[in-house]
Design an enzyme around this catalytic site. Structure first.
Site, PDB file in Angstrom:
ATOM      1  N   ARG A   1       0.827  -1.213   0.000  1.00 33.25           N
ATOM      2  CA  ARG A   1       0.000   0.000   0.000  1.00 33.25           C
ATOM      3  C   ARG A   1       0.860   1.261   0.000  1.00 33.25           C
ATOM      4  NH1 ARG A   1      -5.326  -1.129   0.882  1.00 33.25           N
ATOM      5  NH2 ARG A   1      -5.744  -3.334   1.326  1.00 33.25           N
TER       6      ARG A   1
ATOM      7  N   LYS B   1      12.898  -6.518  -0.379  1.00 24.91           N
ATOM      8  CA  LYS B   1      14.073  -7.008   0.345  1.00 24.91           C
ATOM      9  C   LYS B   1      13.621  -7.844   1.543  1.00 24.91           C
ATOM     10  CE  LYS B   1      13.208  -4.641   4.013  1.00 24.91           C
ATOM     11  NZ  LYS B   1      12.971  -5.360   5.300  1.00 24.91           N
TER      12      LYS B   1
ATOM     13  N   ASP C   1      14.868  -8.452   8.386  1.00 31.92           N
ATOM     14  CA  ASP C   1      13.912  -7.359   8.259  1.00 31.92           C
ATOM     15  C   ASP C   1      14.542  -5.989   8.491  1.00 31.92           C
ATOM     16  OD1 ASP C   1      10.941  -7.158   7.756  1.00 31.92           O
ATOM     17  OD2 ASP C   1      11.054  -9.131   8.675  1.00 31.92           O
TER      18      ASP C   1
END
Length: 335
Positions: free
Chosen positions: A15, A94, A175
Protein backbone atom coordinates in the site's frame (compact mmCIF):
# COMPACT_ATOMS: atom_id res chain seq x y z
CA UNK A 1 7.68 5.45 -21.99
CA UNK A 2 5.10 4.54 -19.36
CA UNK A 3 6.03 1.60 -17.14
CA UNK A 4 2.94 -0.41 -16.30
CA UNK A 5 3.02 -2.04 -12.88
CA UNK A 6 1.33 -4.99 -11.27
CA UNK A 7 1.54 -5.45 -7.49
CA UNK A 8 1.69 -8.98 -6.11
CA UNK A 9 0.27 -9.12 -2.53
CA UNK A 10 -1.68 -6.41 -0.72
CA UNK A 11 -0.02 -5.93 2.66
CA UNK A 12 1.13 -2.74 4.34
CA UNK A 13 4.30 -2.27 2.29
CA UNK A 14 2.37 -2.79 -0.97
CA UNK A 15 0.00 0.00 0.00
CA UNK A 16 2.84 2.39 0.79
CA UNK A 17 4.51 1.45 -2.50
CA UNK A 18 1.28 2.13 -4.41
CA UNK A 19 0.97 5.60 -2.87
CA UNK A 20 4.50 6.46 -3.99
CA UNK A 21 3.93 4.94 -7.44
CA UNK A 22 1.08 7.40 -7.95
CA UNK A 23 3.61 10.25 -7.56
CA UNK A 24 5.93 9.03 -10.33
CA UNK A 25 5.38 10.36 -13.86
CA UNK A 26 5.46 7.67 -16.56
CA UNK A 27 4.54 4.94 -14.06
CA UNK A 28 1.06 3.45 -13.84
CA UNK A 29 -0.52 0.85 -11.58
CA UNK A 30 -2.57 -1.37 -13.89
CA UNK A 31 -3.22 -4.49 -11.78
CA UNK A 32 -3.03 -6.00 -8.31
CA UNK A 33 -3.17 -9.64 -7.29
CA UNK A 34 -4.01 -11.32 -4.02
CA UNK A 35 -4.85 -14.83 -2.84
CA UNK A 36 -8.27 -13.40 -1.97
CA UNK A 37 -10.23 -11.47 -4.59
CA UNK A 38 -11.88 -9.32 -1.91
CA UNK A 39 -8.47 -8.12 -0.74
CA UNK A 40 -7.40 -7.27 -4.29
CA UNK A 41 -10.67 -5.45 -4.94
CA UNK A 42 -10.29 -3.35 -1.78
CA UNK A 43 -6.71 -2.49 -2.79
CA UNK A 44 -7.76 -1.57 -6.34
CA UNK A 45 -10.62 0.58 -5.05
CA UNK A 46 -8.08 2.62 -3.11
CA UNK A 47 -5.13 2.67 -5.53
CA UNK A 48 -6.50 1.74 -8.96
CA UNK A 49 -5.86 -1.10 -11.40
CA UNK A 50 -7.58 -4.36 -12.20
CA UNK A 51 -8.09 -6.70 -9.25
CA UNK A 52 -7.20 -10.39 -9.51
CA UNK A 53 -7.94 -13.12 -6.99
CA UNK A 54 -4.78 -15.07 -7.79
CA UNK A 55 -1.16 -14.32 -8.56
CA UNK A 56 -1.36 -16.45 -11.71
CA UNK A 57 -4.02 -14.14 -13.14
CA UNK A 58 -1.96 -11.08 -12.25
CA UNK A 59 1.19 -12.21 -14.07
CA UNK A 60 -0.89 -13.34 -17.09
CA UNK A 61 -2.26 -9.81 -17.63
CA UNK A 62 -0.70 -8.53 -20.88
CA UNK A 63 -0.99 -4.95 -19.67
CA UNK A 64 1.59 -5.55 -16.90
CA UNK A 65 5.25 -4.78 -17.67
CA UNK A 66 6.74 -5.13 -14.17
CA UNK A 67 5.58 -7.09 -11.14
CA UNK A 68 6.38 -5.73 -7.69
CA UNK A 69 6.65 -8.75 -5.37
CA UNK A 70 5.50 -7.69 -1.90
CA UNK A 71 4.84 -11.07 -0.30
CA UNK A 72 6.70 -12.47 2.77
CA UNK A 73 10.43 -13.24 2.34
CA UNK A 74 10.01 -17.01 2.23
CA UNK A 75 7.68 -16.76 -0.78
CA UNK A 76 9.75 -14.36 -2.89
CA UNK A 77 11.47 -16.96 -5.07
CA UNK A 78 8.25 -18.76 -5.96
CA UNK A 79 6.44 -15.53 -6.76
CA UNK A 80 9.32 -14.04 -8.74
CA UNK A 81 9.60 -17.27 -10.70
CA UNK A 82 5.90 -17.03 -11.52
CA UNK A 83 6.36 -13.50 -12.88
CA UNK A 84 9.61 -14.16 -14.74
CA UNK A 85 8.23 -17.28 -16.44
CA UNK A 86 5.25 -15.17 -17.54
CA UNK A 87 7.66 -12.76 -19.21
CA UNK A 88 7.39 -9.97 -16.63
CA UNK A 89 10.19 -7.86 -15.21
CA UNK A 90 10.48 -8.03 -11.42
CA UNK A 91 11.09 -5.66 -8.55
CA UNK A 92 11.23 -7.86 -5.45
CA UNK A 93 11.03 -6.65 -1.87
CA UNK A 94 14.07 -7.01 0.34
CA UNK A 95 15.57 -9.32 1.27
CA UNK A 96 15.44 -10.80 -2.21
CA UNK A 97 15.21 -14.29 -0.68
CA UNK A 98 15.96 -16.04 2.63
CA UNK A 99 19.47 -17.05 1.58
CA UNK A 100 22.02 -16.53 -1.15
CA UNK A 101 21.37 -19.88 -2.86
CA UNK A 102 17.74 -18.95 -3.51
CA UNK A 103 18.79 -15.47 -4.66
CA UNK A 104 21.26 -16.94 -7.13
CA UNK A 105 18.43 -19.06 -8.51
CA UNK A 106 16.25 -15.96 -8.95
CA UNK A 107 19.08 -14.16 -10.76
CA UNK A 108 19.54 -17.24 -12.97
CA UNK A 109 15.83 -17.28 -13.81
CA UNK A 110 15.91 -13.60 -14.75
CA UNK A 111 18.81 -14.24 -17.12
CA UNK A 112 17.14 -17.33 -18.58
CA UNK A 113 14.00 -15.35 -19.40
CA UNK A 114 15.90 -12.17 -20.35
CA UNK A 115 14.00 -10.08 -17.81
CA UNK A 116 14.99 -7.20 -15.52
CA UNK A 117 15.36 -8.06 -11.82
CA UNK A 118 16.08 -5.73 -8.92
CA UNK A 119 15.84 -6.00 -5.16
CA UNK A 120 13.61 -3.24 -3.77
CA UNK A 121 16.35 -1.69 -1.65
CA UNK A 122 15.14 1.91 -1.47
CA UNK A 123 18.24 2.99 0.51
CA UNK A 124 20.48 2.33 -2.47
CA UNK A 125 18.28 4.53 -4.70
CA UNK A 126 17.72 7.35 -2.19
CA UNK A 127 19.00 10.77 -3.37
CA UNK A 128 20.40 11.69 0.06
CA UNK A 129 22.35 8.43 0.35
CA UNK A 130 23.65 8.84 -3.20
CA UNK A 131 24.85 12.35 -2.35
CA UNK A 132 26.56 11.12 0.83
CA UNK A 133 28.28 8.30 -1.03
CA UNK A 134 29.59 10.67 -3.69
CA UNK A 135 30.92 13.20 -1.17
CA UNK A 136 32.63 10.52 0.87
CA UNK A 137 34.29 9.16 -2.26
CA UNK A 138 35.52 12.65 -3.12
CA UNK A 139 37.35 12.84 0.21
CA UNK A 140 35.91 16.21 1.21
CA UNK A 141 34.26 14.81 4.35
CA UNK A 142 37.41 13.05 5.48
CA UNK A 143 38.39 9.42 5.82
CA UNK A 144 35.68 7.26 7.44
CA UNK A 145 36.99 5.49 10.55
CA UNK A 146 33.86 4.25 12.33
CA UNK A 147 30.22 3.77 11.36
CA UNK A 148 27.32 3.07 13.66
CA UNK A 149 23.78 2.33 12.44
CA UNK A 150 20.77 1.00 14.32
CA UNK A 151 17.25 0.12 13.31
CA UNK A 152 14.63 -1.41 15.58
CA UNK A 153 11.05 -1.25 16.76
CA UNK A 154 8.94 -3.41 19.03
CA UNK A 155 6.93 -6.02 17.16
CA UNK A 156 3.58 -6.76 18.78
CA UNK A 157 2.05 -9.41 16.55
CA UNK A 158 0.53 -12.89 16.81
CA UNK A 159 2.84 -15.88 16.29
CA UNK A 160 1.44 -16.55 12.81
CA UNK A 161 2.39 -13.02 11.61
CA UNK A 162 5.26 -12.97 9.11
CA UNK A 163 7.35 -10.94 11.57
CA UNK A 164 7.35 -13.80 14.10
CA UNK A 165 6.70 -16.90 11.99
CA UNK A 166 9.92 -18.83 11.21
CA UNK A 167 8.34 -20.50 8.17
CA UNK A 168 7.85 -17.03 6.62
CA UNK A 169 11.41 -15.89 7.31
CA UNK A 170 10.95 -14.00 10.59
CA UNK A 171 14.26 -12.39 11.54
CA UNK A 172 15.42 -9.04 12.92
CA UNK A 173 18.53 -9.43 10.77
CA UNK A 174 16.60 -9.95 7.53
CA UNK A 175 13.91 -7.36 8.26
CA UNK A 176 15.93 -4.58 9.90
CA UNK A 177 19.59 -5.61 9.93
CA UNK A 178 19.76 -5.64 6.15
CA UNK A 179 19.59 -1.84 6.23
CA UNK A 180 22.66 -1.15 8.41
CA UNK A 181 24.57 -3.77 6.41
CA UNK A 182 23.55 -2.17 3.12
CA UNK A 183 24.26 1.35 4.38
CA UNK A 184 27.76 0.31 5.48
CA UNK A 185 28.34 -1.44 2.15
CA UNK A 186 27.29 1.63 0.19
CA UNK A 187 29.47 4.13 2.04
CA UNK A 188 32.44 2.00 3.19
CA UNK A 189 32.68 -0.78 0.61
CA UNK A 190 32.43 -4.55 0.95
CA UNK A 191 32.96 -5.87 4.47
CA UNK A 192 36.18 -7.78 5.10
CA UNK A 193 35.02 -9.31 8.39
CA UNK A 194 31.69 -9.49 10.25
CA UNK A 195 30.78 -10.92 13.66
CA UNK A 196 27.38 -11.16 15.35
CA UNK A 197 25.70 -11.91 18.65
CA UNK A 198 21.95 -12.26 19.06
CA UNK A 199 19.08 -12.91 21.44
CA UNK A 200 16.91 -15.73 20.10
CA UNK A 201 13.36 -16.84 20.85
CA UNK A 202 12.46 -20.43 21.68
CA UNK A 203 11.76 -20.87 17.94
CA UNK A 204 15.30 -19.65 17.15
CA UNK A 205 14.15 -16.32 15.73
CA UNK A 206 16.68 -13.52 16.23
CA UNK A 207 14.74 -10.81 18.09
CA UNK A 208 17.85 -8.67 18.59
CA UNK A 209 21.19 -8.78 16.83
CA UNK A 210 24.41 -6.78 17.09
CA UNK A 211 27.07 -6.89 14.39
CA UNK A 212 30.64 -5.62 14.33
CA UNK A 213 32.53 -5.26 11.07
CA UNK A 214 35.87 -4.42 9.51
CA UNK A 215 35.74 -2.62 6.16
CA UNK A 216 38.29 -1.41 3.58
CA UNK A 217 40.99 1.07 4.64
CA UNK A 218 40.65 0.05 8.30
CA UNK A 219 37.13 1.41 8.82
CA UNK A 220 35.10 -0.28 11.57
CA UNK A 221 31.34 -0.57 12.02
CA UNK A 222 28.85 -1.43 14.74
CA UNK A 223 25.29 -2.23 13.67
CA UNK A 224 22.17 -3.33 15.54
CA UNK A 225 18.68 -4.54 14.67
CA UNK A 226 15.80 -5.22 17.02
CA UNK A 227 12.23 -6.50 17.06
CA UNK A 228 11.90 -5.93 20.81
CA UNK A 229 12.90 -2.31 21.39
CA UNK A 230 12.81 1.19 19.94
CA UNK A 231 16.10 2.32 18.45
CA UNK A 232 17.07 5.83 17.40
CA UNK A 233 16.92 4.75 13.72
CA UNK A 234 20.04 6.86 13.21
CA UNK A 235 23.42 6.34 11.64
CA UNK A 236 26.65 8.21 12.24
CA UNK A 237 30.03 8.09 10.57
CA UNK A 238 33.13 9.39 12.35
CA UNK A 239 35.81 10.61 9.96
CA UNK A 240 39.21 12.15 10.57
CA UNK A 241 37.68 15.55 9.75
CA UNK A 242 34.33 15.41 11.55
CA UNK A 243 31.08 13.52 12.05
CA UNK A 244 28.24 12.64 9.70
CA UNK A 245 24.75 12.13 11.16
CA UNK A 246 21.69 10.71 9.38
CA UNK A 247 18.22 10.49 10.90
CA UNK A 248 16.12 7.55 9.67
CA UNK A 249 19.26 6.55 7.79
CA UNK A 250 17.60 3.92 5.58
CA UNK A 251 15.47 6.68 3.99
CA UNK A 252 16.86 9.89 5.51
CA UNK A 253 15.17 13.24 5.45
CA UNK A 254 18.34 14.95 6.63
CA UNK A 255 22.08 14.19 6.62
CA UNK A 256 24.55 16.61 8.16
CA UNK A 257 28.32 16.89 8.44
CA UNK A 258 29.89 18.56 11.47
CA UNK A 259 33.57 19.42 10.92
CA UNK A 260 35.90 19.66 13.89
CA UNK A 261 38.25 22.63 13.87
CA UNK A 262 41.30 23.62 15.88
CA UNK A 263 40.49 25.60 19.02
CA UNK A 264 42.81 27.39 21.42
CA UNK A 265 45.33 24.94 22.82
CA UNK A 266 47.30 22.04 21.40
CA UNK A 267 44.63 19.35 21.92
CA UNK A 268 41.47 21.38 21.62
CA UNK A 269 39.15 20.72 18.72
CA UNK A 270 35.65 22.14 18.58
CA UNK A 271 32.64 21.35 16.36
CA UNK A 272 32.42 23.83 13.52
CA UNK A 273 29.44 24.97 11.48
CA UNK A 274 27.14 22.12 10.49
CA UNK A 275 26.88 21.41 6.74
CA UNK A 276 23.78 19.92 5.10
CA UNK A 277 24.38 17.08 2.64
CA UNK A 278 21.96 18.05 -0.09
CA UNK A 279 20.32 15.14 -1.95
CA UNK A 280 21.16 14.66 -5.61
CA UNK A 281 17.49 15.44 -6.40
CA UNK A 282 14.34 16.22 -4.39
CA UNK A 283 13.03 13.31 -2.34
CA UNK A 284 9.62 12.12 -3.56
CA UNK A 285 7.03 10.54 -1.28
CA UNK A 286 8.17 8.06 1.34
CA UNK A 287 11.22 7.09 -0.70
CA UNK A 288 9.85 4.15 -2.70
CA UNK A 289 9.36 6.47 -5.65
CA UNK A 290 13.08 6.49 -6.37
CA UNK A 291 13.32 2.72 -6.82
CA UNK A 292 10.25 2.96 -9.09
CA UNK A 293 12.00 5.65 -11.13
CA UNK A 294 15.17 3.52 -11.27
CA UNK A 295 13.26 0.54 -12.65
CA UNK A 296 11.65 2.71 -15.33
CA UNK A 297 15.01 4.24 -16.23
CA UNK A 298 16.66 0.83 -16.55
CA UNK A 299 13.87 -0.59 -18.68
CA UNK A 300 13.99 2.42 -21.01
CA UNK A 301 17.73 1.82 -21.40
CA UNK A 302 17.25 -1.89 -22.06
CA UNK A 303 19.13 -2.94 -18.91
CA UNK A 304 18.54 -6.22 -17.08
CA UNK A 305 19.94 -5.06 -13.73
CA UNK A 306 20.33 -1.72 -12.01
CA UNK A 307 23.70 -0.01 -11.55
CA UNK A 308 22.39 1.30 -8.21
CA UNK A 309 21.24 -2.12 -6.95
CA UNK A 310 23.33 -4.59 -8.97
CA UNK A 311 22.82 -8.31 -8.50
CA UNK A 312 26.36 -8.66 -7.11
CA UNK A 313 25.56 -6.20 -4.32
CA UNK A 314 22.32 -7.97 -3.41
CA UNK A 315 24.09 -11.35 -3.35
CA UNK A 316 26.96 -9.95 -1.26
CA UNK A 317 24.62 -8.67 1.47
CA UNK A 318 22.66 -11.96 1.47
CA UNK A 319 25.92 -13.90 1.74
CA UNK A 320 26.84 -11.76 4.74
CA UNK A 321 23.47 -12.43 6.37
CA UNK A 322 23.80 -16.18 5.73
CA UNK A 323 27.09 -16.15 7.60
CA UNK A 324 25.78 -13.97 10.45
CA UNK A 325 22.71 -16.20 10.89
CA UNK A 326 24.98 -19.23 11.09
CA UNK A 327 27.10 -17.47 13.73
CA UNK A 328 24.09 -16.87 16.01
CA UNK A 329 22.35 -20.18 15.32
CA UNK A 330 19.34 -19.09 13.25
CA UNK A 331 18.03 -21.63 10.73
CA UNK A 332 14.81 -21.44 8.75
CA UNK A 333 12.56 -24.48 8.42
CA UNK A 334 13.66 -26.66 5.52
CA UNK A 335 17.07 -24.97 5.18
Amino acid sequence: MTTRWGILATGKIARTFARDLALVPDAELVAVGSRRLASAEAFAAEHGGTAYGSYEELVADPAVDVVYVASPHALHLDHARLALEAGKHVLCEKPLTLDVAAAEEMVRLAAEHDRFLMEAMWTACHPAILALRDRLRSGELGRPRHLHAELGFRVDAPPEDRMLNPSLGASALLDMGIYPLTFAHLVLGEAEELHAVADLTADAIDLDVAVTGRYPAGALATMTASMSSWSSRRASIATDLGRIDADDFHHPERITFTPYVQGEGSWVFLPGEQVEIEPTEPVVGQGYAHEIVEVGRCLAAGLRESPLVPHAQTLTILRQMDDLRAQVGVRFPGS
